[in-house]
Design a protein around this motif. Sequence first.
Motif, PDB file in Angstrom:
ATOM      1  N   GLN A 240       3.821  73.546  87.070  1.00 20.23           N
ATOM      2  CA  GLN A 240       5.142  72.985  87.371  1.00 20.23           C
ATOM      3  C   GLN A 240       5.141  72.291  88.732  1.00 20.23           C
ATOM      4  OE1 GLN A 240       7.438  76.565  87.056  1.00 20.23           O
ATOM      5  NE2 GLN A 240       7.985  76.201  84.916  1.00 20.23           N
ATOM      6  N   ALA A 241       4.478  72.895  89.699  1.00 20.21           N
ATOM      7  CA  ALA A 241       4.420  72.301  91.037  1.00 20.21           C
ATOM      8  C   ALA A 241       3.651  70.985  91.010  1.00 20.21           C
ATOM      9  CB  ALA A 241       3.763  73.277  92.012  1.00 20.21           C
ATOM     10  N   ARG A 242       2.538  70.936  90.259  1.00 24.48           N
ATOM     11  CA  ARG A 242       1.756  69.697  90.180  1.00 24.48           C
ATOM     12  C   ARG A 242       2.559  68.585  89.505  1.00 24.48           C
ATOM     13  NH1 ARG A 242      -2.137  73.565  89.918  1.00 24.48           N
ATOM     14  NH2 ARG A 242      -2.139  73.791  87.660  1.00 24.48           N
ATOM     15  N   VAL A 243       3.304  68.932  88.442  1.00 22.17           N
ATOM     16  CA  VAL A 243       4.129  67.925  87.777  1.00 22.17           C
ATOM     17  C   VAL A 243       5.230  67.460  88.721  1.00 22.17           C
ATOM     18  CG1 VAL A 243       5.799  67.534  85.914  1.00 22.17           C
ATOM     19  CG2 VAL A 243       3.609  68.641  85.430  1.00 22.17           C
ATOM     20  N   LEU A 244       5.864  68.377  89.409  1.00 16.15           N
ATOM     21  CA  LEU A 244       6.933  68.000  90.338  1.00 16.15           C
ATOM     22  C   LEU A 244       6.404  67.090  91.437  1.00 16.15           C
ATOM     23  CD1 LEU A 244       9.950  68.390  90.792  1.00 16.15           C
ATOM     24  CD2 LEU A 244       9.400  70.396  92.187  1.00 16.15           C
ATOM     25  N   ARG A 245       5.220  67.384  91.940  1.00 14.92           N
ATOM     26  CA  ARG A 245       4.592  66.533  92.965  1.00 14.92           C
ATOM     27  C   ARG A 245       4.336  65.135  92.404  1.00 14.92           C
ATOM     28  NH1 ARG A 245       3.961  63.744  96.836  1.00 14.92           N
ATOM     29  NH2 ARG A 245       1.956  63.426  97.789  1.00 14.92           N
ATOM     30  N   LEU A 246       3.843  65.059  91.181  1.00 17.34           N
ATOM     31  CA  LEU A 246       3.603  63.769  90.538  1.00 17.34           C
ATOM     32  C   LEU A 246       4.912  63.002  90.374  1.00 17.34           C
ATOM     33  CD1 LEU A 246       1.600  61.854  89.156  1.00 17.34           C
ATOM     34  CD2 LEU A 246       1.935  63.158  87.060  1.00 17.34           C
ATOM     35  N   LEU A 247       5.961  63.691  89.952  1.00 13.88           N
ATOM     36  CA  LEU A 247       7.262  63.037  89.767  1.00 13.88           C
ATOM     37  C   LEU A 247       7.831  62.536  91.095  1.00 13.88           C
ATOM     38  CD1 LEU A 247       9.081  65.439  87.255  1.00 13.88           C
ATOM     39  CD2 LEU A 247       7.653  63.434  86.760  1.00 13.88           C
ATOM     40  N   SER A 248       7.497  63.210  92.175  1.00 14.95           N
ATOM     41  CA  SER A 248       8.047  62.815  93.485  1.00 14.95           C
ATOM     42  C   SER A 248       7.555  61.438  93.915  1.00 14.95           C
ATOM     43  CB  SER A 248       7.702  63.856  94.552  1.00 14.95           C
ATOM     44  OG  SER A 248       6.335  63.788  94.912  1.00 14.95           O
ATOM     45  N   LEU A 249       6.494  60.945  93.270  1.00 10.32           N
ATOM     46  CA  LEU A 249       5.977  59.611  93.591  1.00 10.32           C
ATOM     47  C   LEU A 249       6.748  58.522  92.856  1.00 10.32           C
ATOM     48  CD1 LEU A 249       2.177  60.493  93.404  1.00 10.32           C
ATOM     49  CD2 LEU A 249       3.652  60.428  95.437  1.00 10.32           C
ATOM     50  N   GLY A 250       7.574  58.913  91.895  1.00  9.43           N
ATOM     51  CA  GLY A 250       8.377  57.968  91.132  1.00  9.43           C
ATOM     52  C   GLY A 250       8.434  58.381  89.680  1.00  9.43           C
ATOM     53  N   PRO A 251       9.421  57.895  88.928  1.00 11.04           N
ATOM     54  CA  PRO A 251       9.533  58.248  87.513  1.00 11.04           C
ATOM     55  C   PRO A 251       8.238  57.928  86.759  1.00 11.04           C
ATOM     56  CG  PRO A 251      11.483  57.066  88.236  1.00 11.04           C
ATOM     57  CD  PRO A 251      10.485  56.982  89.351  1.00 11.04           C
ATOM     58  N   VAL A 252       7.853  58.848  85.870  1.00  9.53           N
ATOM     59  CA  VAL A 252       6.573  58.741  85.175  1.00  9.53           C
ATOM     60  C   VAL A 252       6.788  58.968  83.677  1.00  9.53           C
ATOM     61  CG1 VAL A 252       4.224  59.675  85.056  1.00  9.53           C
ATOM     62  CG2 VAL A 252       5.460  59.746  87.214  1.00  9.53           C
ATOM     63  N   PRO A 253       6.172  58.138  82.828  1.00  9.73           N
ATOM     64  CA  PRO A 253       6.238  58.410  81.385  1.00  9.73           C
ATOM     65  C   PRO A 253       5.585  59.766  81.082  1.00  9.73           C
ATOM     66  CG  PRO A 253       5.415  56.192  81.778  1.00  9.73           C
ATOM     67  CD  PRO A 253       5.452  56.893  83.110  1.00  9.73           C
ATOM     68  N   MET A 254       6.181  60.482  80.145  1.00  9.47           N
ATOM     69  CA  MET A 254       5.684  61.810  79.796  1.00  9.47           C
ATOM     70  C   MET A 254       4.202  61.763  79.398  1.00  9.47           C
ATOM     71  SD  MET A 254       8.422  63.895  79.949  1.00  9.47           S
ATOM     72  CE  MET A 254       8.404  65.141  78.696  1.00  9.47           C
ATOM     73  N   ARG A 255       3.814  60.771  78.627  1.00  9.09           N
ATOM     74  CA  ARG A 255       2.428  60.661  78.171  1.00  9.09           C
ATOM     75  C   ARG A 255       1.474  60.486  79.360  1.00  9.09           C
ATOM     76  NH1 ARG A 255       0.527  60.679  73.447  1.00  9.09           N
ATOM     77  NH2 ARG A 255       2.468  60.255  72.359  1.00  9.09           N
ATOM     78  N   GLN A 256       1.909  59.742  80.369  1.00 12.96           N
ATOM     79  CA  GLN A 256       1.065  59.523  81.549  1.00 12.96           C
ATOM     80  C   GLN A 256       0.864  60.823  82.318  1.00 12.96           C
ATOM     81  OE1 GLN A 256       2.222  56.158  83.940  1.00 12.96           O
ATOM     82  NE2 GLN A 256       1.048  56.874  85.681  1.00 12.96           N
ATOM     83  N   ILE A 257       1.892  61.671  82.342  1.00 13.88           N
ATOM     84  CA  ILE A 257       1.750  62.977  83.004  1.00 13.88           C
ATOM     85  C   ILE A 257       0.663  63.776  82.297  1.00 13.88           C
ATOM     86  CG2 ILE A 257       2.888  65.163  83.551  1.00 13.88           C
ATOM     87  CD1 ILE A 257       5.545  63.532  83.676  1.00 13.88           C
ATOM     88  N   ALA A 258       0.690  63.787  80.962  1.00 15.67           N
ATOM     89  CA  ALA A 258      -0.318  64.519  80.186  1.00 15.67           C
ATOM     90  C   ALA A 258      -1.712  63.982  80.479  1.00 15.67           C
ATOM     91  CB  ALA A 258       0.005  64.418  78.701  1.00 15.67           C
TER      92      ALA A 258
END
Length: 141
Positions: free
Chosen positions: A40-58
């Motif tokens: 959850q922390a890694r995803v939140l950190r990634l999101l903090s850089l800007g909105p991200v498509p769900m597939r790109q997060i995966a």
Amino acid sequence: MAPRMDPLSLEVVELIGTVVARYHEEYERAASEHALTGAQARVLRLLSLGPVPMRQIALKLKCEPSNVTGIIDRLEARGLAERRPDPADRRVKLAAPTEEGQTTATHLTESLNFAREPLAELSTEERTVLRDLLRRMLGAT
């Protein structure tokens, strides 16, 4: 059979492994201080850089999209993230941090101390060389 690694390369690989392990330990510790899992922390950190498509997060986390859906669901339930339609393609969902999520991501990043002091002991030139070598190793020049 692959050729054996020379002693210097083996030592470098071991040191990189130690750095990665210490990073993950610290990240898990920082995440738990915010009642988050490491993922959850890694995803939140990634999101903090800007909105991200769900597939790109995966892709970034090297996991299944269904895992990302669950992580975003839990972040949303805590008020730390939200889903938005992509303005360029409304079929695509973007994940983005809420204001509270952005603040939490900033606190998480600020609490990662293990490398801060050792890196501070290196000169700007040494940190630049280290960065450039790591980028080169990753094929991102």
